[in-house]
Design an enzyme around this catalytic site. Sequence first.
Site: not given
Length: 183
Positions: A157, A12-13, A18, A132, A16
């Site tokens: 989520y 996920g880089a 990442g 989170s 955002g």
Amino acid sequence: MTKTRKTVVITGASAGVGAAAARRLSAEGARVVIVGRDPRRTNAVADELDADRHVADFSKLDDVRALAEELNKLDRIDVLANNAGGIFTTREMTQDGFEKTFQVNHLAGFMLTKLLMDKLIASRASVINTSSAAHYRGRLDLGDLNLERNWTSWRAYSNGKLANVLFTRGLHKHHVLDGIYTA
């Protein structure tokens, strides 16, 4: 004596948190390996950092398997940051038969970690599973992980994030003596 650069794999880089982490770690001298779903964004971040890159869509477990095969060719992995994730507004099932939000946020990172375990142990790696505060709202029903009943995007989520926390605790319990550090 020359200091060996740490190899840090971040999923996920391509955007955002990442991408921000990749930029920071690269600036601090780490060898960063960028993993993202979107080829254009993944290549843009990797080109900016002169970093290795891999494209993998975590809604497809075959992509995760292929990614693991490529990452296992690295000499070492000092840090695996399982950061890929997302929240989706409609309930979708993946081609693998799982609810998409749960697969992308948890199952894919879980599978990637397990497929890299020998390399992670040999490297005495740190494994970071991003979560989170949503995990506090998660309520895993092992009889309904795909949320066939009462699906909401927030519930899916939150359950994925709770599963990440539980996986991290399990990794620590079962692999701390192998040299795996979890966060």
